[in-house]
Enzyme design. Structure first.
Site, PDB file in Angstrom:
ATOM      1  N   HIS A 160      67.552 -63.370   1.744  1.00  0.00           N
ATOM      2  CA  HIS A 160      68.428 -63.884   2.515  1.00  0.00           C
ATOM      3  C   HIS A 160      67.841 -63.588   4.160  1.00  0.00           C
ATOM      4  CE1 HIS A 160      70.843 -65.069  -0.798  1.00  0.00           C
ATOM      5  NE2 HIS A 160      71.180 -65.822   0.053  1.00  0.00           N
ATOM      6  N   LYS A 164      72.493 -62.805   7.468  1.00  0.00           N
ATOM      7  CA  LYS A 164      73.628 -62.201   6.484  1.00  0.00           C
ATOM      8  C   LYS A 164      74.335 -61.040   6.190  1.00  0.00           C
ATOM      9  CE  LYS A 164      74.166 -63.200   1.490  1.00  0.00           C
ATOM     10  NZ  LYS A 164      75.103 -64.051   1.464  1.00  0.00           N
TER      11      LYS A 164
END
Length: 270
Positions: A160, A164
Site C-alpha cells: 500500500h 497508510k
C-alpha cells in the site's frame, strides 16, 4: 425508510476530505442515481466550512464540510479512522440512516459493537475492501484454501501507499481469516507477521503476512500457496481508488430499503 427506495439515493460522506472521501464524492456526483447531501470531517480539520466539490477537484456542490452529521441522507458512507467510524455509525443509527463503513483497522470489539448495537437498529455494512475484483478473489482464495491449505504453505503479502497508517491491511487480515477458517484454525493462533533472525523451520500450519509501504500504491494483495514442486500465486491489484468508491456506492444502493441488519459485500454481490 426500510423497504422504501427513492428515485435518487441521498448520500453523506464521512472522511470527505481524505483520499477515499474525495473519490466517493466524485463518484457520487457522477452517478445519476445518487445525490450528495452531506460531507463530514473531524471537528479540527482545516476543510470545515469548505465546499466539498471544490475540495474534491470538481465543480461546486453547495455542500459544505461539517463537523457533525446534521443532514438528512439515506446512507452514510464512511472511510475514516476507527474511532470516528464508531461515533458516526452511532449518529447515523439515531437518525435511521443506513451506514457503509470501509474504514480499516477496526478492532474485533468494535466490529462486535457494530454488529450488536448498530446492526440491530439500521442496515450496516462493514467491509475492508469494496472492490468487485477483490471480493471475487476472496471467493477464489476460499476455494483454493479449502482444497490445499492444510497441505501447502500459505503466505500473504500486501502493498500500500506510504501514508497508510495501519498494517497489515484489513484486506490481508480478511484473506488470513479465510485461509485459517479453511484450515479449521483460529487466525490469531497461526498468523506470523513478518520474520527476522533465526526463526527456525516454518511450522506446517503457519500463515505468513507481510506488509509493504511504498509510493502511492492503492493496494496490491497476493496469496502464495506453496506445495511440493509447485506454487500458486493469486494476486489482485487495485490500479485506481475509483474501484473502492464505486463499490461503496454499489453497497449503499444495496442497503437502501434493506431491513436493519449487519451485511457484507458478499450480500451485495449475491
Amino acid at each position: 425508510m426500510w423497504g422504501f427506495v427513492s428515485m435518487v439515493l441521498q448520500l453523506a460522506v464521512n472522511g470527505a476530505a481524505g483520499r477515499m472521501g474525495k473519490q466517493i464524492v466524485r463518484a457520487t456526483v457522477e452517478d445519476d442515481e445518487c445525490e450528495l447531501v452531506g460531507a463530514i470531517e473531524a471537528g479540527e480539520h482545516s476543510s470545515i466550512g469548505k465546499d466539498v466539490g471544490l475540495l474534491a477537484g470538481i465543480e461546486e456542490q453547495n455542500v459544505k464540510i461539517s463537523s457533525k452529521l446534521a443532514c438528512s441522507a439515506d446512507v452514510l458512507i464512511d472511510f475514516s479512522v476507527p474511532e470516528a467510524s464508531m461515533d458516526r455509525a452511532s449518529a447515523a443509527a439515531s437518525q435511521d440512516m443506513a451506514v457503509v463503513i470501509g474504514t480499516t483497522g477496526l478492532s474485533e470489539e468494535q466490529i462486535r459493537t457494530l454488529r450488536r448495537d448498530i446492526g440491530e437498529r439500521i442496515p450496516a455494512l462493514v467491509a475492508p475492501n469494496m472492490g468487485l475484483g477483490m471480493n471475487l478473489m476472496f471467493q477464489i482464495v476460499q476455494k483454493t484454501a479449502e482444497a490445499i491449505a492444510n497441505r501447502w504453505d500459505v503466505e500473504i503479502t500486501e502493498i500500500h501507499h506510504n501514508r497508510k497508517t495501519d498494517a497489515p491491511s484489513g484486506t490481508a487480515l480478511k484473506l488470513a481469516d479465510i485461509v485459517a477458517d479453511a484450515m479449521d484454525k483460529e487466525t490469531s493462533d497461526v498468523t506470523c507477521f513478518g520474520r527476522q533472525g533465526e526463526v527456525g523451520e516454518r511450522p506446517d500450519d503457519e500463515i505468513g503476512i507481510h506488509a509493504v509501504r511504498a509510493g502511492d500504491v492503492p493496494g496490491t494483495h497476493t496469496v502464495l500457496f506453496g506445495g511440493p514442486g509447485e506454487t500458486i500465486e493469486l494476486t489482485h491489484r487495485a490500479l485506481d481508488r475509483t474501484v473502492f468508491a464505486q463499490g461503496a456506492i454499489q453497497a449503499a444502493k444495496f442497503l437502501a430499503g434493506q431491513p436493519p441488519g449487519f451485511y457484507s459485500m458478499e450480500d451485495v454481490l449475491s
